[in-house]
Design a protein around this motif. Structure first.
Motif, PDB file in Angstrom:
ATOM      1  N   ILE A  49      66.233  16.486  18.651  1.00 55.94           N
ATOM      2  CA  ILE A  49      65.801  17.426  18.697  1.00 55.94           C
ATOM      3  C   ILE A  49      64.809  18.018  17.657  1.00 55.94           C
ATOM      4  N   GLY A  50      63.938  18.879  17.855  1.00 61.16           N
ATOM      5  CA  GLY A  50      62.987  19.245  17.139  1.00 61.16           C
ATOM      6  C   GLY A  50      62.550  20.711  16.965  1.00 61.16           C
ATOM      7  N   ALA A  51      62.177  21.249  15.922  1.00 59.13           N
ATOM      8  CA  ALA A  51      61.590  22.588  15.822  1.00 59.13           C
ATOM      9  C   ALA A  51      60.029  22.158  15.730  1.00 59.13           C
ATOM     10  N   VAL A  52      59.373  22.773  16.758  1.00 56.22           N
ATOM     11  CA  VAL A  52      57.889  22.270  16.812  1.00 56.22           C
ATOM     12  C   VAL A  52      56.935  23.656  16.742  1.00 56.22           C
ATOM     13  N   ASP A  53      55.940  23.502  15.900  1.00 52.29           N
ATOM     14  CA  ASP A  53      55.204  24.562  15.328  1.00 52.29           C
ATOM     15  C   ASP A  53      53.695  24.029  15.887  1.00 52.29           C
ATOM     16  N   ASN A  54      53.382  24.579  16.952  1.00 44.38           N
ATOM     17  CA  ASN A  54      52.138  24.282  17.253  1.00 44.38           C
ATOM     18  C   ASN A  54      51.795  23.018  17.378  1.00 44.38           C
ATOM     19  N   GLY A  55      52.694  22.000  18.102  1.00 47.67           N
ATOM     20  CA  GLY A  55      52.731  20.806  18.139  1.00 47.67           C
ATOM     21  C   GLY A  55      53.038  19.849  16.912  1.00 47.67           C
ATOM     22  N   LYS A  56      53.248  20.293  16.045  1.00 46.63           N
ATOM     23  CA  LYS A  56      53.809  19.728  14.896  1.00 46.63           C
ATOM     24  C   LYS A  56      55.297  19.795  14.497  1.00 46.63           C
ATOM     25  N   VAL A  57      56.095  18.582  14.558  1.00 44.53           N
ATOM     26  CA  VAL A  57      57.580  18.521  14.424  1.00 44.53           C
ATOM     27  C   VAL A  57      57.829  19.022  13.149  1.00 44.53           C
ATOM     28  N   VAL A  58      58.651  20.081  12.793  1.00 42.47           N
ATOM     29  CA  VAL A  58      58.737  20.508  11.377  1.00 42.47           C
ATOM     30  C   VAL A  58      60.145  20.474  10.948  1.00 42.47           C
ATOM     31  N   SER A  59      60.972  20.164  11.897  1.00 42.27           N
ATOM     32  CA  SER A  59      62.408  20.172  11.499  1.00 42.27           C
ATOM     33  C   SER A  59      62.978  19.066  12.799  1.00 42.27           C
ATOM     34  N   THR A  60      63.930  18.306  12.408  1.00 42.36           N
ATOM     35  CA  THR A  60      64.548  17.511  13.573  1.00 42.36           C
ATOM     36  C   THR A  60      65.943  16.806  13.157  1.00 42.36           C
ATOM     37  N   CYS A  61      66.497  16.456  14.013  1.00 42.86           N
ATOM     38  CA  CYS A  61      67.838  15.584  13.933  1.00 42.86           C
ATOM     39  C   CYS A  61      67.639  14.808  15.407  1.00 42.86           C
ATOM     40  N   TYR A  62      68.423  13.762  15.200  1.00 45.99           N
ATOM     41  CA  TYR A  62      68.672  12.829  16.340  1.00 45.99           C
ATOM     42  C   TYR A  62      70.205  12.916  16.518  1.00 45.99           C
ATOM     43  N   PHE A  63      70.835  12.600  17.512  1.00 41.82           N
ATOM     44  CA  PHE A  63      72.042  12.526  17.948  1.00 41.82           C
ATOM     45  C   PHE A  63      72.411  11.744  18.957  1.00 41.82           C
ATOM     46  N   THR A  64      73.779  11.108  18.930  1.00 37.65           N
ATOM     47  CA  THR A  64      74.140  10.310  20.207  1.00 37.65           C
ATOM     48  C   THR A  64      75.387  10.799  20.418  1.00 37.65           C
ATOM     49  N   ILE A  65      75.790  10.634  21.853  1.00 44.36           N
ATOM     50  CA  ILE A  65      76.988  10.901  22.308  1.00 44.36           C
ATOM     51  C   ILE A  65      77.680   9.607  22.559  1.00 44.36           C
ATOM     52  N   ILE A  66      78.781   9.415  21.723  1.00 48.25           N
ATOM     53  CA  ILE A  66      79.408   8.148  21.879  1.00 48.25           C
ATOM     54  C   ILE A  66      80.736   8.120  22.921  1.00 48.25           C
ATOM     55  N   PRO A  67      80.985   7.576  23.825  1.00 41.54           N
ATOM     56  CA  PRO A  67      81.982   7.534  24.626  1.00 41.54           C
ATOM     57  C   PRO A  67      83.260   6.870  23.687  1.00 41.54           C
TER      58      PRO A  67
END
Length: 146
Positions: A49-67
């Motif tokens: 997931i990212g916050a994108v400002d004019n094509g630039k990723v300025v904030s992010t996290c990644y996540f996974t859903i684990i069964p």
């Protein structure tokens, strides 16, 4: 500014942002990142997931859903690699990308969200607790294999 799932087209910007998370990330090659991204895209349980400002990723996290087999077979959401560009901090962007991950966790019937953070990142820990995470209910252990 948009909050959205990141794509392969965002990789160059994402890799640059990860240098702010850890200077050792400066060694990530874009070619290697593209190969890893192909694996990520093949797994529907992993999202960036990212916050994108004019094509630039300025904030992010990644996540996974684990069964999961316990808790009525309800899954777990695991979040990591949360970072906001130093020039965009204190604007609520980190909260927004984390909230989007939490929303996906709820939609996938997860019973909890785990967020892992480096022990030295005390300012980040205060932020995580402020948005509802507890640093006192579990203790994490890791074994580095490198």
């Amino acid at each position: 500014m948009e909050i959205r799932n990141l794509t392969k087209e965002d990789l160059a910007s994402l890799v640059k942002l990860y240098i702010q998370l850890d200077e050792n990330n400066a060694n990530i090659s874009l070619e290697k990142a593209r190969n890893v991204w192909d694996e990520i895209e093949a797994n529907k349980n992993i999202q960036y997931i990212g916050a994108v400002d004019n094509g630039k990723v300025v904030s992010t996290c990644y996540f996974t859903i684990i069964p999961n087999l316990t808790k009525g077979s309800r899954s777990i959401c695991f979040i990591e690699n949360v970072v906001t560009d130093k020039d965009y901090r204190k604007q609520g962007l980190g909260k927004k990308v984390i909230q989007k991950a939490i929303d996906v966790a709820k939609a996938n019937n997860c019973y909890k969200v785990i967020l892992q953070s480096g022990v030295q990142r005390t300012e980040a820990h205060t932020f995580y607790e402020h948005i509802g995470f507890s640093g006192s209910t579990k203790k994490a252990f890791e074994m580095r294999l490198d």
